[in-house]
Write an enzyme that holds these catalytic residues in place. Sequence first.
Site, PDB file in Angstrom:
ATOM      1  N   GLU A  83       0.830  -1.135   0.179  1.00  0.00           N
ATOM      2  CA  GLU A  83      -0.179  -0.157  -0.009  1.00  0.00           C
ATOM      3  C   GLU A  83       0.575   1.386  -0.179  1.00  0.00           C
ATOM      4  O   GLU A  83       0.617   2.227  -0.718  1.00  0.00           O
ATOM      5  CB  GLU A  83      -0.866  -0.093   1.209  1.00  0.00           C
ATOM      6  N   HIS A  96       2.580   1.934  -3.490  1.00  0.00           N
ATOM      7  CA  HIS A  96       1.662   2.403  -4.344  1.00  0.00           C
ATOM      8  C   HIS A  96       1.349   4.134  -4.011  1.00  0.00           C
ATOM      9  O   HIS A  96       1.632   4.879  -4.782  1.00  0.00           O
ATOM     10  CB  HIS A  96       0.294   1.762  -3.970  1.00  0.00           C
ATOM     11  N   HIS A 140     -11.515   5.577  -8.822  1.00  0.00           N
ATOM     12  CA  HIS A 140     -10.052   5.796  -8.745  1.00  0.00           C
ATOM     13  C   HIS A 140      -9.394   5.241 -10.043  1.00  0.00           C
ATOM     14  O   HIS A 140      -8.283   5.550 -10.339  1.00  0.00           O
ATOM     15  CB  HIS A 140      -9.728   5.241  -7.314  1.00  0.00           C
ATOM     16  N   HIS A 154     -20.541  -6.843 -18.036  1.00  0.00           N
ATOM     17  CA  HIS A 154     -18.954  -6.585 -18.390  1.00  0.00           C
ATOM     18  C   HIS A 154     -18.612  -7.526 -19.714  1.00  0.00           C
ATOM     19  O   HIS A 154     -17.972  -7.069 -20.605  1.00  0.00           O
ATOM     20  CB  HIS A 154     -17.829  -6.723 -17.370  1.00  0.00           C
ATOM     21  N   HIS A 175      -4.484  -7.728 -17.616  1.00  0.00           N
ATOM     22  CA  HIS A 175      -5.763  -7.311 -18.257  1.00  0.00           C
ATOM     23  C   HIS A 175      -6.005  -5.974 -18.012  1.00  0.00           C
ATOM     24  O   HIS A 175      -6.396  -4.952 -18.739  1.00  0.00           O
ATOM     25  CB  HIS A 175      -7.002  -7.852 -17.397  1.00  0.00           C
TER      26      HIS A 175
END
Length: 374
Positions: free
Chosen positions: A106, A109, A171, A277, A335
């Site tokens: 975290e 990032h 986000h 999706h 992806h």
Amino acid sequence: MDALTWVRLLGLVLLMAAVPLAWIWARRPQASRAQRLAALTSLTLFLTFDLIVFGAFTRLSDSGLGCPDWPGCYGEVSPLAAKADIHAAQAAQPTGPVTWGKAWIEMIHRYLAMLVGALILVMTALSWLERRRLQLSPWWATSTLIWVLIQGLFGKYTVVLKLYPAIVTLHLLGGVVLLALLVRQREAYVGTPWPVSSRLKPWIPITLAAVLVQMALGGWVSTNYAVLACQGFPTCNGHWWPPMDLGAGFEIFRELGKTAQGDYLPVGALVGIHWVHRLFALVVVALVVGLSAALVSTASTRQWAWLLLGLLLWQVASGMANVVLQWPLLAALMHTAGAAALVGALTLLWVRSRATSSALPSQVPVGPSAQQSA
């Protein structure tokens, strides 16, 4: 965090930003200001792409709450200083959201996000200082700076609101919008106009918009952990039209795993999220294939066609792998990376096609090879 910790965090960000800035200036001692600004924009674009992929890794490794406050970790600059708090949280819940590894994921990032923000701030300042000399508008850089601040708020509320699905999805979208803004900004320095036929021009932004919608749907799938709600491919749980609850699945204002009324999200809602999706992927495939078919008919734009088709194949393969192989981390990251690359490529194509007012006859686009032969 107290004021001293904020100062330490700011100092760390400035130190991180100084490294790539010094590298650019040392590597190009004779370069013009425009060339250095272009190099800085290219580097920031590369780091933003990395940030999007690492953000996906943070989410997919369940590290989004690895440090349950923001922007530091238990009020500290790094997990090292918060070691006691992290150890206590991990001892209380060994497989919980806070572990030593998840805290580092975290915070790395966040450090990368802060680095990108700092570099964009420098780019904006230089754009304003050199606006007359370079004869370029500084407003693209300013817009990018404003957007990265908004993106930072999305990151904050992702943590504060405990992975609220709508915020997490925004986000992700904010990251790819930032990528597109940097592509546009870079083209202001080094772009080469590529006139295309007036009939083809509108299909580029339409295809780009469809890809962004599909990314939002994909983010909604990932955020709600609905990847495995449909077993099998191309059918879903043995059905061509599976039982689903679209109303519950697409309630926007709700907590993770809950309905708007606070009940647990039904399985049918997850199936609906996943199936929509998949269905919209058919729209994206049709648009990208159609656009590529138009581009491949001319030698000067054939490379764009193969690039778009290659990225599309990458997306289809990695998407199928997520389902068939039960959502392996590598396939999920591939992806996300492929989607971001497709957004970047379409943005670049759109910007270059709009860089000239020339409207050429249909089916006769002009690219670099045509310009060189001229």
